[in-house]
Design a protein around this motif. Structure first.
Motif, PDB file in Angstrom:
ATOM      1  N   LYS A  76     -13.974  -9.041  17.669  1.00 33.43           N
ATOM      2  CA  LYS A  76     -14.268  -8.342  18.921  1.00 33.43           C
ATOM      3  C   LYS A  76     -13.947  -9.185  20.146  1.00 33.43           C
ATOM      4  CE  LYS A  76     -17.671  -5.177  16.982  1.00 33.43           C
ATOM      5  NZ  LYS A  76     -19.054  -4.658  17.032  1.00 33.43           N
ATOM      6  N   GLY A  77     -13.471 -10.399  19.921  1.00 37.84           N
ATOM      7  CA  GLY A  77     -12.932 -11.173  21.020  1.00 37.84           C
ATOM      8  C   GLY A  77     -13.893 -12.174  21.625  1.00 37.84           C
ATOM      9  N   TYR A  78     -13.470 -12.728  22.754  1.00 34.04           N
ATOM     10  CA  TYR A  78     -14.158 -13.843  23.380  1.00 34.04           C
ATOM     11  C   TYR A  78     -14.504 -13.509  24.822  1.00 34.04           C
ATOM     12  CZ  TYR A  78     -11.717 -16.035  19.459  1.00 34.04           C
ATOM     13  OH  TYR A  78     -11.227 -16.329  18.224  1.00 34.04           O
ATOM     14  N   ALA A  79     -15.456 -14.263  25.351  1.00 33.77           N
ATOM     15  CA  ALA A  79     -15.818 -14.170  26.762  1.00 33.77           C
ATOM     16  C   ALA A  79     -16.026 -15.577  27.289  1.00 33.77           C
ATOM     17  CB  ALA A  79     -17.092 -13.344  26.942  1.00 33.77           C
ATOM     18  N   ILE A  86     -18.379 -13.216  31.059  1.00 32.98           N
ATOM     19  CA  ILE A  86     -17.322 -12.304  31.497  1.00 32.98           C
ATOM     20  C   ILE A  86     -16.321 -12.131  30.362  1.00 32.98           C
ATOM     21  CG2 ILE A  86     -15.751 -11.732  33.379  1.00 32.98           C
ATOM     22  CD1 ILE A  86     -16.966 -14.119  34.901  1.00 32.98           C
ATOM     23  N   ASP A  87     -16.150 -10.906  29.933  1.00 31.78           N
ATOM     24  CA  ASP A  87     -15.240 -10.588  28.841  1.00 31.78           C
ATOM     25  C   ASP A  87     -13.823 -10.353  29.355  1.00 31.78           C
ATOM     26  OD1 ASP A  87     -13.986  -9.705  26.541  1.00 31.78           O
ATOM     27  OD2 ASP A  87     -15.029  -7.803  26.467  1.00 31.78           O
ATOM     28  N   LYS A  88     -13.678  -9.490  30.363  1.00 27.20           N
ATOM     29  CA  LYS A  88     -12.345  -9.133  30.842  1.00 27.20           C
ATOM     30  C   LYS A  88     -12.438  -8.512  32.221  1.00 27.20           C
ATOM     31  CE  LYS A  88     -12.135  -6.605  27.193  1.00 27.20           C
ATOM     32  NZ  LYS A  88     -11.719  -5.766  26.059  1.00 27.20           N
ATOM     33  N   ILE A  89     -11.284  -8.438  32.876  1.00 23.28           N
ATOM     34  CA  ILE A  89     -11.142  -7.691  34.120  1.00 23.28           C
ATOM     35  C   ILE A  89      -9.919  -6.797  33.962  1.00 23.28           C
ATOM     36  CG2 ILE A  89     -10.808  -7.784  36.615  1.00 23.28           C
ATOM     37  CD1 ILE A  89     -12.065 -10.521  36.649  1.00 23.28           C
ATOM     38  N   ALA A  90     -10.108  -5.497  34.159  1.00 23.03           N
ATOM     39  CA  ALA A  90      -9.025  -4.523  34.004  1.00 23.03           C
ATOM     40  C   ALA A  90      -8.579  -4.038  35.378  1.00 23.03           C
ATOM     41  CB  ALA A  90      -9.491  -3.344  33.158  1.00 23.03           C
ATOM     42  N   PHE A  91      -7.288  -4.173  35.663  1.00 25.56           N
ATOM     43  CA  PHE A  91      -6.699  -3.678  36.908  1.00 25.56           C
ATOM     44  C   PHE A  91      -5.851  -2.451  36.600  1.00 25.56           C
ATOM     45  CE2 PHE A  91      -7.681  -7.917  38.418  1.00 25.56           C
ATOM     46  CZ  PHE A  91      -7.998  -7.714  39.753  1.00 25.56           C
ATOM     47  N   GLY A  92      -6.268  -1.298  37.118  1.00 21.99           N
ATOM     48  CA  GLY A  92      -5.457  -0.100  36.999  1.00 21.99           C
ATOM     49  C   GLY A  92      -5.346   0.467  35.610  1.00 21.99           C
TER      50      GLY A  92
END
Length: 729
Positions: A559-562, A653-659
């Motif tokens: 499920k990934g990293y933060a 913080i897992d991710k930041i999504a732009f658009g």
């Protein structure tokens, strides 16, 4: 034999250039009092640790030793001083720190230090990834002592449970030795102990055993036990007693690091030069092999005795002419072996060992990187759990206030000098000169007034006449005392190693798209891609450069990293490649157990958002939710550096999504004017709100607002696509 360097043709090979022009100068530091050195080396650096007599008053009658200092060198001439790397005054459960040992372990890539808790309170044990730390307790089973006190094992009856040494064999097996004492028997053979460490390097195997040395002469084995290896032989060395005349460093040879050993002779006599003693009532040493050479480090009293014109610096209480007995200096000289493996007695020198490779000026160096100094002082930046460093403090009003760097390979030529300094007077400056403090002027940097001694700024100034190999470069400081503090310096130009740029970790991140927070950029030699307030990855996964990375789901790495364990003031940078102008909406996927945390964004050094508030998502930082944001300045097409600033503690913080939609990565398309149909509505946390029927895009804002009763950003989905809708009027 000439040594060849990875350099431009103009400086590709050198041999005699080093031998005649770039010699070290003992002691390694002339601006404070150091003692009891230990030594280690890996493939890149030679390391020296010392304790310090700086707290001792000028008329001291005993030792007052509180901290360990750390030094390293690539060339045995130019030393970087990291200041205090471990301080008993700031570590709970530890008293004074006296003579210590250091080892570089090639098996796990870490450095290890053993230190005495004062004059016999047991042996502490710490580890770090680099000499500058941060250093952490390496003792297992929840203990803070390896030996003695409430440690894992006892002192095994030695008289003095102190002066530990540490040795790592070729196969990675580690050994620790300690002890000393005032036995009246001549010779005395029960003063030292040695123990093997387990494979995890966190506990001894057994309780240790006394070190046996046969064929001893009739003088004491007093203290400073040390083990090293050369061509298959193991060497046990120690300091003899001053009651037997001048103390010496003697040694025996054996076939095992645990002995027995057979006494062979003296490594180092009472340090003296030309018949003049530069020592006093004791000595301590460290030995290490480095790049085909053997070296011994030791302490003497050169500074306090004013040997060879050295400035007798004041004691810590400010009074001049301190007692040499308790104000020591650390020096280094090369050590040689006979054909039968015995050691030739070391000759103490003013010049120290020859420089073994040229100095590369095109990296960024801590300010106290030098081969010699005059008219300067230092301030340590130690704090528990943080990387250590030193600030260079010039006594700039003196006729001579400088540091020297030697054997410098400028290649095709330096074009600029860059200094990161604090300055509180407009007239402060640094002159770069060749050969001597009054030699040819290569350039002058006028230091900007930063307002206080804790504010630093970079100043760049043009350089001329610096090319090829220069014997000595002097950085000469001019101005007012107590008004300059230097943190770092470097040169720019077309030399052998140009500064490496900051680079994307996995290529520039495409926008519209998702920025996975663990894929921050890689540091350049000058440009830094992140700031974390310690150098250890506390999450222990994915990357090993000090940023704290955690699993999004502790039970499922897929499920990934933060990025976690965050503190206010930390930041990370990402190289982004924006496909089109105008993107401004983004979604942060984050978790926090705090009531309110946040972050703020910059692009190319300029603020492009207000602080984005991230509110409590759960009690244990395991629940991640979406938080919407909008840039105050939309992104423009092309490549940029995005910085994420942490503005308050404890946000994962897992991710930041732009658009794009943060869960699927599908593009957030704009509704077409003729949008007709039924759409599912979700808030920015992905929670379903209901459905709306639209006859056109113009109806979307009011329809969603009527459904939810709220204004803001929402996601609309049909069977094929996702759309971002702003319901604000």
């Amino acid at each position: 034999m000439a040594l060849c360097k990875r350099s431009l043709a103009a400086s590709a090979c050198f041999g005699l250039a080093l031998a005649g022009s770039a010699l070290a100068y003992n002691p390694i530091s002339t601006y404070h009092y150091l003692a009891d050195p230990g030594a280690a080396a890996d493939d890149e650096y030679f390391y020296i640790i010392t304790d310090s007599d700086d707290p001792a008053a000028y008329n001291a009658t005993g030792y007052n030793i509180k901290a360990l200092y750390g030094f390293r060198s690539k060339d045995m001439q130019n030393w970087t001083d990291f200041g205090i790397i471990y301080d008993a005054r700031q570590v709970s459960g530890i008293n004074d720190i006296w003579a210590s040992g250091i080892a570089a372990n090639p098996k796990d890539g870490k450095l290890y230090i053993v230190f005495p808790d004062g004059g016999g309170g047991g042996i502490g044990y710490i580890k770090a990834d680099a000499i500058e730390g941060p250093w952490s307790n390496a003792v297992g089973n929840g203990k803070n002592k390896l030996v003695g006190g409430s440690g894992l094992i006892g002192c095994d009856g030695v008289s003095w449970c102190f002066d530990p040494g540490i040795f790592v064999d070729d196969d990675g097996t580690m050994y620790v030795t300690w002890g000393g004492g005032e036995s009246n028997s001549r010779p005395n053979t029960d003063n030292f102990d040695v123990v093997k460490m387990n494979a995890s390097y966190d506990a001894p195997v057994g309780n240790g055993q006394h070190v046996k040395v046969d064929n001893l002469p009739k003088r004491k084995m007093l203290e400073a036990s040390y083990i090293h290896k050369y061509k298959g032989n193991y060497y046990f060395s120690y300091s003899t007693g001053w009651q037997d005349g001048a103390p010496t460093i003697d040694y025996g040879i054996g076939s095992s690091p645990m002995g027995p050993f057979t006494w062979k002779g003296t490594i180092l006599g009472d340090p003296s030069i030309g018949g003049r003693s530069i020592n006093g009532n004791n000595n301590h040493h460290g030995i290490a092999e480095f790049k085909g050479h053997s070296y011994v480090v030791y302490h003497d009293r050169r500074i306090a005795k004013g040997h060879d014109g050295l400035e007798i610096i004041p004691a810590d209480d400010g009074k001049s002419n301190p007692d040499p007995g308790y104000h020591r200096s650390v020096s280094v000289d090369e050590m040689f072996y006979n054909n039968d493996g015995t050691i030739k007695q070391v000759v103490c020198t003013n010049d120290g060992p020859e420089q073994i490779e040229n100095f590369d000026p095109y990296d960024v160096y801590p300010a106290l990187t030098s081969s010699k100094q005059k008219g300067v002082r230092s301030r340590s930046l130690y704090a528990p759990g943080k990387v250590s460093g030193s600030i260079l403090l010039p006594l700039a009003s003196r006729s001579e206030s400088w540091i020297r760097v030697s054997g410098v390979d400028f290649g095709n030529g330096a074009t600029a000098f860059i200094i990161n300094a604090a300055s509180t007077d407009a007239g402060n400056k640094v002159e770069i000169r060749k050969g001597s403090p009054t030699g040819t002027l290569a350039g002058t940097c006028n230091l900007a007034n930063t307002g206080n001694m804790d504010s630093y700024t970079e100043t760049s100034c043009e350089m001329t006449g610096l090319s090829g190999i220069v014997d000595h470069i002097f950085m000469c400081f001019k101005g007012k005392d107590n008004s300059i503090g230097v943190k770092e310096w470097s040169f720019e130009g077309s030399g052998s190693t140009p500064p490496t740029p900051q680079t994307p970790y996995k290529g520039a991140i495409k926008i519209p798209g998702i920025i996975e927070m663990e894929n921050y950029d890689v540091n350049g030699s000058r440009d830094k891609a992140y700031y974390d307030n310690d150098s250890e990855n506390q999450g222990g996964v994915y990357r090993e450069d000090g940023v704290d990375i955690v699993l999004v789901d502790d039970n499922d790495e897929s499920k990934g990293y933060a990025v976690g364990y965050t503190n206010s003031g930390e930041w990370l940078e990402y190289t982004i490649d924006v496909a089109e102008d105008g993107i401004s909406e983004f979604t942060i996927v984050a978790a926090t157990g705090s009531e309110t945390t946040g972050l703020q964004l910059q692009v190319d050094g300029k603020d492009v958002s207000d602080v984005i508030e991230v509110t409590k998502t759960g009690e244990d930082w395991s629940v991640y939710k979406n938080f919407a944001g909008k840039l105050t300045s939309p992104l423009t097409k092309g490549e940029h550096i995005l910085r994420v600033n942490i503005t308050s503690d404890f946000i994962n913080i897992d991710k930041i999504a732009f658009g794009v939609e943060p869960t699927s990565g599908l593009p957030m398309q704009k509704l077409q004017k003729n949008a007709v149909g039924t759409y599912s509505v979700f808030n920015m946390n992905g929670v379903f709100q209901g459905r709306v029927d639209l006859k056109s895009a113009a109806d979307a804002g009011s329809a969603v607002r009527n459904l939810t009763g709220k204004s803001g950003l929402f996601i609309l989905k049909d069977k094929a696509n996702s759309y971002m809708v702003n319901t604000e009027k």
